[in-house]
Design a protein around this motif. Structure first.
Motif, PDB file in Angstrom:
ATOM      1  N   LEU A 112       1.678   7.275  -6.541  1.00 24.26           N
ATOM      2  CA  LEU A 112       0.686   8.317  -6.826  1.00 24.26           C
ATOM      3  C   LEU A 112       1.236   9.712  -6.548  1.00 24.26           C
ATOM      4  N   LEU A 113       2.024   9.842  -5.485  1.00 18.92           N
ATOM      5  CA  LEU A 113       2.648  11.125  -5.184  1.00 18.92           C
ATOM      6  C   LEU A 113       3.649  11.529  -6.265  1.00 18.92           C
ATOM      7  N   VAL A 116       0.844  -1.209   0.000  1.00 26.01           N
ATOM      8  CA  VAL A 116       0.000   0.000   0.000  1.00 26.01           C
ATOM      9  C   VAL A 116       0.871   1.247   0.000  1.00 26.01           C
ATOM     10  N   LEU A 117       1.958   1.251   0.787  1.00 28.09           N
ATOM     11  CA  LEU A 117       2.865   2.392   0.815  1.00 28.09           C
ATOM     12  C   LEU A 117       3.518   2.622  -0.551  1.00 28.09           C
ATOM     13  N   ILE A 145       1.016   4.379  -2.720  1.00 25.92           N
ATOM     14  CA  ILE A 145       0.896   5.793  -2.330  1.00 25.92           C
ATOM     15  C   ILE A 145       2.082   6.594  -2.854  1.00 25.92           C
TER      16      ILE A 145
END
Length: 301
Positions: free
Chosen positions: A99-100, A92-93, A96
């Motif tokens: 996406l950043l 999940v990290l 993220i």
């Protein structure tokens, strides 16, 4: 594998997880310095992934420590699955972070990409950090497989994705130096983010299989069946074989059919042989054998 050896493997996995934190801190410092001096979007993407790597390494260390705890009143089968939870968290990290990076890269692409400062310095620092990461990823893959640690393997894949990211950054910076085309910087950031997304998906789906008690690979199941068949002399058959991997522990469950006239002591000796054969091939396995009389034989039904 004895209980002491099993605990030794758990302690060793904890040391490698702690080593990951130290390695990521060094790499993050190098990449952060390169980004601050150059202002490159690609180097920013690389540094951002290392921040995520640091959080993930901490989560892996905590999960491995928790998973090493022995079974207790509330967790009769142990705490092995904590490593899978850590691996899902890492996945999940990773998503993220991707996406950043995409957000930053698209903002630069839609704006006016600027030439970066001191690109040669950025490349040199990045290559040093990449070399450290590549060596450590190899160590984690090797030890993660040897210790059967999902958390270490997820960390290894995470760091490997960082290595791929760093290689992409170097390619982008070299291309930009050679052509003067500043769009290379945000474009490679987008490519990097897409690769990171893919790596995150692999980590998440692989870990979910462990949480859902997915059966071992066909080769492992075949080896389990072969070892049972070779050690069950005196029994009639076995059936209802089930197996699952939970971190370092393999759980094996089967029904063993013996002649109705066989004594408990004799059937117990057969079970001991089967357990020894299975433990020889799958150290640390947790084995359950249900002994049944011959009218339960499947071959005769």
């Amino acid at each position: 594998m004895t209980i002491d050896a099993h605990q030794g493997a758990a302690r060793l996995a904890q040391r490698f997880a702690a080593g990951s934190i130290a390695v990521v801190l060094v790499v993050l410092a190098l990449k952060g310095a390169a980004w601050q001096i150059s202002g490159s979007v690609a180097l920013y993407s690389d540094a951002l992934e290392s921040i995520v790597n640091l959080i993930a390494a901490g989560a892996a260390f905590a999960a491995i420590r928790y998973a090493a705890q022995p079974a207790d009143r509330d967790h009769n089968f142990g705490h092995h699955k904590a490593e899978y939870l850590s691996a899902v968290f890492e996945g999940v990290l990773v998503v993220i972070a991707a996406l950043l990076i995409l957000r930053e890269a698209f903002a630069s692409l839609m704006g006016d990409p600027q030439p970066i400062n001191q690109p040669v310095f950025g490349i040199a620092v990045n290559l040093v950090a990449t070399s450290i990461n590549a060596v450590w990823a190899y160590v984690l893959f090797t030890q993660g497989r040897r210790l059967v640690s999902p958390a270490l393997l997820a960390d290894a894949r995470h760091i490997l994705s960082d290595v791929i990211t760093s290689v992409g950054v170097v390619v982008a910076l070299v291309a930009m130096i050679g052509t003067g085309w500043t769009l290379f910087d945000p474009l490679i950031g987008i490519v990097i983010a897409l690769n990171i997304l893919w790596q995150g998906w692999i980590v998440i789906t692989g870990s979910l299989g462990g949480l859902m008690d997915k059966a071992p690979a066909e080769a492992d199941l075949a080896a389990i069946e072969e070892r049972i068949a070779g050690a069950m002399t005196g029994a009639l058959e076995f059936h209802d074989l089930k197996a699952r991997q939970a971190g370092r522990a393999m759980f094996i469950d089967l029904h063993l059919v013996v002649p109705g006239s066989m004594s408990v002591e004799a059937s117990h000796r057969i079970c001991d042989r089967i357990e020894a054969a299975l433990l020889d091939g799958f150290p640390g396995a947790v084995i359950q054998i249900h002994v049944e009389p011959e009218h339960h034989a499947h071959s005769g039904s």
